[in-house]
Every structure is written in C-alpha cells, then in structure tokens.
Design an enzyme around this catalytic site. Structure first.
Site, PDB file in Angstrom:
ATOM      1  N   SER A   1       7.954  12.868   1.659  1.00 37.68           N
ATOM      2  CA  SER A   1       7.131  13.063   2.850  1.00 37.68           C
ATOM      3  C   SER A   1       7.069  11.766   3.641  1.00 37.68           C
ATOM      4  O   SER A   1       7.297  10.687   3.114  1.00 37.68           O
ATOM      5  CB  SER A   1       5.730  13.538   2.460  1.00 37.68           C
ATOM      6  OG  SER A   1       4.787  12.524   2.690  1.00 37.68           O
ATOM      7  N   LYS A   2       6.781  11.929   4.929  1.00 40.80           N
ATOM      8  CA  LYS A   2       6.692  10.775   5.820  1.00 40.80           C
ATOM      9  C   LYS A   2       5.717   9.743   5.288  1.00 40.80           C
ATOM     10  O   LYS A   2       5.861   8.559   5.530  1.00 40.80           O
ATOM     11  CB  LYS A   2       6.142  11.220   7.176  1.00 40.80           C
ATOM     12  CG  LYS A   2       7.147  11.867   8.070  1.00 40.80           C
ATOM     13  CD  LYS A   2       6.496  12.166   9.411  1.00 40.80           C
ATOM     14  CE  LYS A   2       7.067  13.452   9.942  1.00 40.80           C
ATOM     15  NZ  LYS A   2       6.596  13.951  11.152  1.00 40.80           N
ATOM     16  N   ARG A   3       4.689  10.231   4.609  1.00 35.93           N
ATOM     17  CA  ARG A   3       3.630   9.339   4.155  1.00 35.93           C
ATOM     18  C   ARG A   3       3.952   8.647   2.827  1.00 35.93           C
ATOM     19  O   ARG A   3       3.255   7.741   2.415  1.00 35.93           O
ATOM     20  CB  ARG A   3       2.307  10.105   4.061  1.00 35.93           C
ATOM     21  CG  ARG A   3       1.681  10.354   5.417  1.00 35.93           C
ATOM     22  CD  ARG A   3       0.635  11.425   5.368  1.00 35.93           C
ATOM     23  NE  ARG A   3       1.218  12.723   5.029  1.00 35.93           N
ATOM     24  CZ  ARG A   3       1.807  13.524   5.916  1.00 35.93           C
ATOM     25  NH1 ARG A   3       1.861  13.182   7.177  1.00 35.93           N
ATOM     26  NH2 ARG A   3       2.329  14.669   5.546  1.00 35.93           N
TER      27      ARG A   3
END
Ligand code: GLU
Ligand code: ZN
Length: 492
Positions: free
Chosen positions: A260-262
C-alpha cells in the site's frame, strides 16, 4: 516501425503525498514504452482534488522524476501542444465537455441525496438485486427537474452507461468482458461543480491523443466506464479513437498483501535516503511484472529500454523483495567508474549524516579508500560506517564488536601484532598482512581470528573494508596508537 500511428503514452499521477514505488514502476513502464517505440511521453498532473493535492507534493513529484532520470516530451516545465498539463488549470475545458455531454444526452443531472441512494442500495441488496445506481434520474422531465430545484436540491452530473456489455482486449490481461449490470451510471461532476477523475482522466487522454493507457491493475475496473465515455466523445467529435489499455500487475509486499501507498517500504524517499542509485532501483522495479531474460536480472536502463515490450509483461502479481532490490543495487554500484562512485557518496560524506566533524574529513584518504568501498556497499548510506575510522581522531567502539573480538588472550595477540606491524613495510598491504599472519601463528590463530582484534582496535568494528588496505591508508602512526589504546582498555 512501418505500420502504426506514433505511440503516445502518459504518466498522470495525482500529487498527493510522497511518491511510492508503484507509481515509479508505472512511470518507468510508460517511459520505457515511449522510448522503445520512439513515441511521446506525456506527463500530466491530475490535481483536481483540491483537498488532497498540494503544491509541495507537486514539487516533490517533479524532483523525483528528475532524480530517477526520466524525461518527458510534453508536460510541466517543457510545455507542448496540449498545454496546460496540470488539470487544475484546465477546468474550463472540463466544464465545456460536461455541457456537451449533457446537451448530447450522454449525461444528466442526478438529484438523489446520499441518504436516498444508500436506502435504495440497501433495499436492492436485501432483494438480491445489483446494487449500483438504479437509474432513478435518467429520464427526469423538465417539471420534475424544476420541482427538485424548487426544493433547493443540488445535483451531480451522471454519465449514462449504455445497456450493453463492454469487451476490450487488455494488452497485459487479454480479452475482458464486463456485463452492463456491473457498470451503472456514474458521477462525472460533483454537486459543487468540480469535475471528477472519471471525467477529467479520459477527457484529457482523448484531447492529448493518448494511444496506450498503461497503469496499475487497481484501475482496471474503471476501464469499461472510460470506454463508454470515449465512445460518446468520439460521437461528439472530441475524441479520435479509443486508446488501448494495459493494466500492470499488483505489487505485493510483506505477508503477500498488496503493497500500500502508506507502507514505509513503498516510499521512494526511503530508497533515496538509503542511497539507492536511480538505475539500481529502476532495474529492480522493472522486474515487477516484466523480465529482461530468463537468466539475467541485472542490466542497464538503456538495455532495458531496448528490450522493453508489453508482450513480456506478466499479469500475475509481483512480489516486492527488498533483499533482491539491494542486491541489484549493489551490482549497479560495482558498475560505476570509481570517480562517479566517489561523487555519488558525497551527500553522505558531508555533514550532517557523517559521524565526524567536517574538518576531520580527509579527501586524500577518501580517494584512496573509495575503490575498496565500492566493492562492498549495497546502498550508499553504508559508506559512513565503513570509512569513519579514517576521519575520526579515535575509533568509536561498537560494543558487540568489541565483545566478539576481544577474548581471553587477545591482549597477547595484539602485543605481538603490534611489534610485527611496527617492523612491517607500511607502503605494502601484503607486508601488513604477513605481520598479522605471523602474529597469529605465534598464538595458534588463523588469519581470520588474528585480524579480528586488530580490526576492532583500529576501526571499532568487526565488519568493514579490506583490513590491510585500510591500515595502509590510515597510516602507521595512527594505527599503532589505536592498538596501544585498545591494549590499555583491555588491561584496565
Ligand atoms: N491520477 C490517477 C492516479 O493517481 C491516474 C490513473 C490513470 O493512470 O488512469 O492513479
Ligand atoms: Zn438520481
């Protein structure tokens, strides 16, 4: 290439936060495809979401693209025939297209409130029916519209999906068919008049005459809607043709979950800060869904471009493997010429990263040690721990290293080694090695065991660059003083 229309691809990120590796992979594949086909790469900024986009992210995005070594033929800073390339500066265009879509009957105002939509969706679910938009406002009469307006209701604009299945051939995944009931009428303009991604993305692809849309698999589900919108735009004379679509596979992170981007592992800045070379990182990222050849994982970026073909992109999810990324980066570090390597290390050699004061830095010692460092590093940030012994007045002892190397009898060994090193030829690493070897023999120790206390005494650590070259570069006086200091510490 004799046949086709020139390739026009685009990279069109939204400037929301730090760039991540998934985004870089998408940029890379588009860039490589453009360069391989001598086509055009359009760089477009999808910054219509005022709440999430920021100028800082925009600057960071451009800086990242430059650092990675990408160039673009149209876009920010370079301009082009379809300028402006920031969607926030194209609002009039979207307003105009939305009006044309409404006039042509391709889109309509929808007055349903969120509560109404939710209630009807729940009811449809309970009845086992499809739960997308039910077409409530598709054919409102002028009177109905007037009544809603009189109530003070706001409306969004919805695109009218045709009642037929969509079939297209994905360049990566093959033929895909989506049934009409799975793609219902969708919003293209918010109640406050702001156009949505669903409108601006295909409208710009149409106006910018994009021939191939290469992007992440997460956007696969938006493709049938975009194809329908394209057809409307063609009928309105706004678009020329529907582009081809290719959806790049998901990237999986730890525990086989979608990266995920995070995820901290996903942040491009992390790789920059740790001292990945752009070409090492790109080499690795190119392998997420593509392969150069069955038996070669390390290659230059120009070689990658020369070979890059969508036919070799794999639809299966790709696994992100940090160890492999580092190993590939290490190979790229080895491939540099020494001068380039030394320059690439500079940001780490200059404060504030360094564990020595700026005036302690010794350029001649650095130039001497650089070739040895180049054969050892996985990422450039490792340079500081490997060379700090050259610059600091005294080594900083790493506790576990000290405990590991300084055992029973280490003081006797160090005393012998010191005497032999004192008599050795300090212009020859070979002579220094013989001195330590001979000292080891006197104490019944092989070279590896004999050199460990010497290494820790002089550099502070058990692991480091080749010892005898390190000793030579540090110089006799400093090296012997450090051995004396270690002996004092041992007998204290
Ligand atoms: N701005 C969109 C994104 O952030 C672009 C998607 C696309 O490539 O169509 O993912
Ligand atoms: Zn409605």
């Amino acid at each position: 290439m004799a046949n086709a229309t020139p390739v026009r691809v685009r990279f069109c990120p939204s400037p929301t936060g730090n760039p991540h590796v998934g985004l870089v992979r998408t940029a890379l594949f588009n860039w490589a495809y453009a360069r391989h086909n001598e086509g055009t790469l359009v760089f477009r900024i999808e910054d219509t979401d005022a709440a999430r986009d920021s100028e800082e992210s925009y600057e960071q995005l451009l800086d990242s693209m430059r650092w990675l070594g990408f160039d673009w033929d149209e876009g920010p800073e370079v301009g082009g025939p379809h300028a402006p390339y920031r969607q926030s500066q194209r609002m009039e265009i979207y307003k105009d297209v939305a009006a044309k879509l409404i006039d042509g009957g391709y889109a309509y105002p929808c007055y349903c409130t969120t509560e109404e939509l939710d209630a009807r969706r729940e009811a449809a679910r309970a009845a086992g029916k499809p739960s997308g938009y039910d077409g409530h406002c598709r054919d409102l009469t002028a009177e109905q519209i007037q009544a809603y307006e009189a109530e003070g209701r706001k409306h969004i604009i919805r695109f009218r999906m045709p009642d037929e299945a969509t079939t297209f051939t994905d360049l990566v995944r093959g033929e895909i068919t989506v049934q009409a009931e799975n793609v219902t009428d969708y919003g293209i303009v918010r109640a406050n008049g702001a156009p949505l991604y669903t409108l601006v993305n295909p409208v710009d692809d149409a106006l910018m005459e994009i021939t191939h849309v290469l992007r992440g698999e997460d956007l696969l589900s938006s493709t049938p809607r975009q194809i329908a919108l394209y057809k409307a735009l063609i009928e309105l004379g706004i678009a020329k043709a529907i582009p081809e679509f290719g959806h790049l596979p998901y990237v999986m992170g730890e525990g086989n979950k979608k990266l995920s981007k995070r995820d901290p592992q996903a942040s491009l800045n992390l790789y920059r800060e740790r001292g990945f070379l752009p070409e090492g990182l790109l080499n690795y990222l190119s392998l997420l869904g593509w392969s150069f050849s069955a038996d070669q994982d390390v290659f230059s970026i120009p070689d990658m471009v020369a070979k890059f073909d969508l036919a070799d992109v794999n639809a299966n999810p790709a696994r992100f493997d940090l160890k492999k990324a580092e190993a590939i980066n290490a190979d790229h570090i080895r491939m540099l010429d020494v001068k380039t390597f030394a320059e690439a290390c500079e940001p780490w050699l200059k404060a504030p990263h360094a564990n020595w004061a700026p005036e302690e830095f010794d350029e001649a010692a650095w130039q001497a040690i650089a070739p040895h460092a180049q054969t050892r590093l996985k990422v450039l940030s490792e340079i500081t721990d490997n060379v700090d012994f050259l610059f600091r007045a005294e080594p900083v002892f790493d506790e576990p290293s000290w405990t590991k190397a300084m055992k029973e009898g280490s003081d006797a060994l160090l005393r012998t080694a010191r005497a032999k090193l004192d008599a050795a030829d300090w212009t020859s690493p070979e002579s220094l090695k013989e001195a330590v070897l001979a000292a080891g023999e006197e104490h019944g120790l092989k070279l590896g065991k004999a050199q460990a206390p010497v290494r820790v005494a002089v550099t502070g650590r058990t692991i480091g660059l080749p010892l005898f070259e390190s000793l030579e570069i540090l110089g006799k006086e400093k090296a012997l003083t450090r051995i004396d200091a270690a002996l004092a510490k041992l007998t204290a």
